[in-house]
Design a protein around this motif. Structure first.
Motif, PDB file in Angstrom:
ATOM      1  N   SER A 181       0.826  -1.208   0.000  1.00 30.82           N
ATOM      2  CA  SER A 181       0.000   0.000   0.000  1.00 30.82           C
ATOM      3  C   SER A 181       0.859   1.257   0.000  1.00 30.82           C
ATOM      4  N   LEU A 182       2.006   1.228   0.693  1.00 29.17           N
ATOM      5  CA  LEU A 182       2.920   2.373   0.682  1.00 29.17           C
ATOM      6  C   LEU A 182       3.448   2.634  -0.723  1.00 29.17           C
ATOM      7  N   VAL A 183       3.811   1.568  -1.401  1.00 25.79           N
ATOM      8  CA  VAL A 183       4.350   1.695  -2.752  1.00 25.79           C
ATOM      9  C   VAL A 183       3.280   2.236  -3.706  1.00 25.79           C
ATOM     10  N   ILE A 184       2.081   1.692  -3.623  1.00 26.79           N
ATOM     11  CA  ILE A 184       0.993   2.135  -4.506  1.00 26.79           C
ATOM     12  C   ILE A 184       0.596   3.572  -4.207  1.00 26.79           C
ATOM     13  N   ALA A 185       0.526   3.929  -2.931  1.00 26.21           N
ATOM     14  CA  ALA A 185       0.158   5.294  -2.557  1.00 26.21           C
ATOM     15  C   ALA A 185       1.173   6.290  -3.078  1.00 26.21           C
ATOM     16  N   ASN A 186       2.450   5.949  -2.999  1.00 24.06           N
ATOM     17  CA  ASN A 186       3.472   6.858  -3.512  1.00 24.06           C
ATOM     18  C   ASN A 186       3.381   6.992  -5.026  1.00 24.06           C
ATOM     19  N   ALA A 187       3.121   5.865  -5.701  1.00 20.82           N
ATOM     20  CA  ALA A 187       2.947   5.915  -7.154  1.00 20.82           C
ATOM     21  C   ALA A 187       1.756   6.808  -7.518  1.00 20.82           C
ATOM     22  N   MET A 188       0.687   6.729  -6.733  1.00 21.26           N
ATOM     23  CA  MET A 188      -0.489   7.560  -6.957  1.00 21.26           C
ATOM     24  C   MET A 188      -0.164   9.041  -6.789  1.00 21.26           C
ATOM     25  N   GLN A 189       0.519   9.379  -5.709  1.00 21.19           N
ATOM     26  CA  GLN A 189       0.852  10.780  -5.443  1.00 21.19           C
ATOM     27  C   GLN A 189       1.781  11.341  -6.513  1.00 21.19           C
ATOM     28  N   THR A 190       2.754  10.531  -6.910  1.00 22.57           N
ATOM     29  CA  THR A 190       3.683  10.969  -7.946  1.00 22.57           C
ATOM     30  C   THR A 190       2.948  11.148  -9.271  1.00 22.57           C
ATOM     31  N   ASN A 191       2.037  10.247  -9.567  1.00 25.48           N
ATOM     32  CA  ASN A 191       1.244  10.346 -10.791  1.00 25.48           C
ATOM     33  C   ASN A 191       0.382  11.607 -10.791  1.00 25.48           C
ATOM     34  N   SER A 192      -0.215  11.911  -9.645  1.00 23.29           N
ATOM     35  CA  SER A 192      -1.041  13.119  -9.538  1.00 23.29           C
ATOM     36  C   SER A 192      -0.220  14.370  -9.832  1.00 23.29           C
ATOM     37  N   LEU A 193       0.965  14.441  -9.240  1.00 26.98           N
ATOM     38  CA  LEU A 193       1.836  15.601  -9.454  1.00 26.98           C
ATOM     39  C   LEU A 193       2.252  15.711 -10.917  1.00 26.98           C
ATOM     40  N   ALA A 194       2.573  14.577 -11.520  1.00 26.10           N
ATOM     41  CA  ALA A 194       2.995  14.587 -12.921  1.00 26.10           C
ATOM     42  C   ALA A 194       1.865  15.028 -13.842  1.00 26.10           C
ATOM     43  N   LEU A 195       0.667  14.528 -13.596  1.00 30.05           N
ATOM     44  CA  LEU A 195      -0.476  14.897 -14.435  1.00 30.05           C
ATOM     45  C   LEU A 195      -0.785  16.381 -14.319  1.00 30.05           C
ATOM     46  N   ASP A 196      -0.756  16.880 -13.091  1.00 26.53           N
ATOM     47  CA  ASP A 196      -1.030  18.301 -12.878  1.00 26.53           C
ATOM     48  C   ASP A 196       0.009  19.173 -13.586  1.00 26.53           C
ATOM     49  N   ARG A 197       1.271  18.805 -13.435  1.00 22.23           N
ATOM     50  CA  ARG A 197       2.339  19.591 -14.058  1.00 22.23           C
ATOM     51  C   ARG A 197       2.327  19.447 -15.572  1.00 22.23           C
ATOM     52  N   PHE A 198       2.075  18.241 -16.070  1.00 23.84           N
ATOM     53  CA  PHE A 198       2.064  18.010 -17.511  1.00 23.84           C
ATOM     54  C   PHE A 198       0.952  18.806 -18.179  1.00 23.84           C
ATOM     55  N   THR A 199      -0.215  18.822 -17.544  1.00 22.42           N
ATOM     56  CA  THR A 199      -1.327  19.613 -18.084  1.00 22.42           C
ATOM     57  C   THR A 199      -0.957  21.090 -18.131  1.00 22.42           C
ATOM     58  N   GLY A 200      -0.358  21.578 -17.050  1.00 19.64           N
ATOM     59  CA  GLY A 200       0.058  22.981 -17.012  1.00 19.64           C
ATOM     60  C   GLY A 200       1.122  23.305 -18.044  1.00 19.64           C
ATOM     61  N   GLU A 201       2.071  22.399 -18.222  1.00 14.98           N
ATOM     62  CA  GLU A 201       3.134  22.624 -19.202  1.00 14.98           C
ATOM     63  C   GLU A 201       2.571  22.692 -20.623  1.00 14.98           C
ATOM     64  N   LEU A 202       1.620  21.834 -20.930  1.00 13.70           N
ATOM     65  CA  LEU A 202       0.997  21.863 -22.251  1.00 13.70           C
ATOM     66  C   LEU A 202       0.285  23.184 -22.493  1.00 13.70           C
ATOM     67  N   ALA A 203      -0.503  23.597 -21.493  1.00  6.79           N
ATOM     68  CA  ALA A 203      -1.270  24.835 -21.642  1.00  6.79           C
ATOM     69  C   ALA A 203      -0.357  26.049 -21.782  1.00  6.79           C
ATOM     70  N   ALA A 204       0.730  26.068 -21.026  1.00  5.79           N
ATOM     71  CA  ALA A 204       1.604  27.237 -21.007  1.00  5.79           C
ATOM     72  C   ALA A 204       2.556  27.294 -22.202  1.00  5.79           C
ATOM     73  N   ASN A 205       2.782  26.156 -22.834  1.00  4.77           N
ATOM     74  CA  ASN A 205       3.812  26.124 -23.878  1.00  4.77           C
ATOM     75  C   ASN A 205       3.273  25.639 -25.223  1.00  4.77           C
ATOM     76  N   LYS A 206       1.995  25.817 -25.437  1.00  6.21           N
ATOM     77  CA  LYS A 206       1.395  25.382 -26.700  1.00  6.21           C
ATOM     78  C   LYS A 206       2.084  26.036 -27.902  1.00  6.21           C
ATOM     79  N   ALA A 207       2.310  27.342 -27.833  1.00  5.29           N
ATOM     80  CA  ALA A 207       2.918  28.062 -28.961  1.00  5.29           C
ATOM     81  C   ALA A 207       4.331  27.549 -29.250  1.00  5.29           C
ATOM     82  N   GLU A 208       5.102  27.274 -28.193  1.00  9.99           N
ATOM     83  CA  GLU A 208       6.462  26.795 -28.375  1.00  9.99           C
ATOM     84  C   GLU A 208       6.470  25.404 -29.028  1.00  9.99           C
TER      85      GLU A 208
END
Length: 273
Positions: free
Chosen positions: A139-166
């Motif tokens: 459960s510790l391993v899965i929970a950490n994978a979940m938290q890391t995935n959440s952070l990556a998705l949030d950042r990836f979405t933001g990066e796409l929105a902010a850098n579409k023109a580039e």
């Protein structure tokens, strides 16, 4: 002892009263933080309340269920861990809900990242083949994978929105979709791994982590407790890293059309979310 007898024994333990008292004491600090959030009008007080209530109910239910399942056959550990992976994917995918197929990619990625680590470390003996160790450490391993995935998705979405023109500019001069988006994938993966990297840097200096502390309290060799804690941190890092690398790779392909151009529908969803 039967499953029902085990449950009743746990439910009638006098220490539960002490536990509720400790929760009440700790809740005072939570209420203080909530008061500041409310009066400063930060706008997320409702989320704080619902999250705390939900967490309280979930963890009590988990404790009761785990107490019962510890008497079950070890084969049930796989079912439980699979259920945790599905729940983890469902919780974390909402951080990138605008991305196409994000729940499926999150489930596959968490299953891959956490699953590989749990299986391999169980085969090597780092996780004992018991219901207790598989469920708790898993459960510790899965929970950490979940938290890391959440952070990556949030950042990836933001990066796409902010850098579409580039990204479009790179595509226009002949860059492949992978080349055009690599920088933003890298940024998202690194940002998602910062918490576990910082936690590893602070080992033994800022804090004594929970598993190490628990082992020392129960009389284990402190040096071995430190070694095992580092094994756990490596497991968390590996599971989180494999998860976000896999998920960003899968999602990167989905934000482009077959003509190798950015999919405008994806950005419409991002803007609307």
């Amino acid at each position: 002892m039967s499953t029902i007898e085990t449950f009743l024994e746990h439910a009638q333990d006098p220490i539960l009263i002490q536990g509720f008292g400790q929760i009440a004491a700790a809740a005072v600090f939570g209420v203080a933080v909530l008061g500041v959030v409310y009066f400063r009008q930060f706008g997320f007080s409702r989320e704080v309340v619902s999250t705390m209530v939900r967490g309280f109910v979930q963890v009590l239910a988990a404790g009761a269920v785990i107490g019962i399942l510890l008497t079950a056959h070890i084969a049930w550990a796989g079912v439980i861990l699979l259920g945790m992976m599905v729940a983890a994917a469902w919780i974390s995918y909402k951080r990138g809900v605008a991305l196409p197929g994000v729940f499926r990619t999150s489930l596959v990625s968490i299953g891959f990242g956490a699953g590989v680590v749990i299986v391999v470390m169980t085969l090597t003996g780092a996780i004992e083949q018991t219901m207790r160790d598989l469920v708790v450490i898993g459960s510790l391993v899965i929970a950490n994978a979940m938290q890391t995935n959440s952070l990556a998705l949030d950042r990836f979405t933001g990066e796409l929105a902010a850098n579409k023109a580039e990204i479009e500019a790179l595509l226009s001069v002949g860059a492949s979709p992978e080349q055009a988006i690599t920088e933003y994938v890298s940024t998202s993966v690194h940002a998602a791994l910062i918490p576990v990297l910082d936690a590893t840097k602070s080992l033994g200096i800022v804090k004594i982590p929970g598993i190490m502390a628990g082992m020392i309290i129960t009389g284990a060799n402190p040096i071995y407790a430190a070694q095992y804690q580092f094994v756990i941190m490596l497991m968390l890092f590996a599971a989180g890293g494999l998860t976000v690398i896999a998920n960003t790779a899968l999602l990167s392909r989905r934000v482009f059309t077959e003509a190798k151009q950015l999919d405008e529908l994806v950005f419409e969803e991002i803007d609307a979310s």
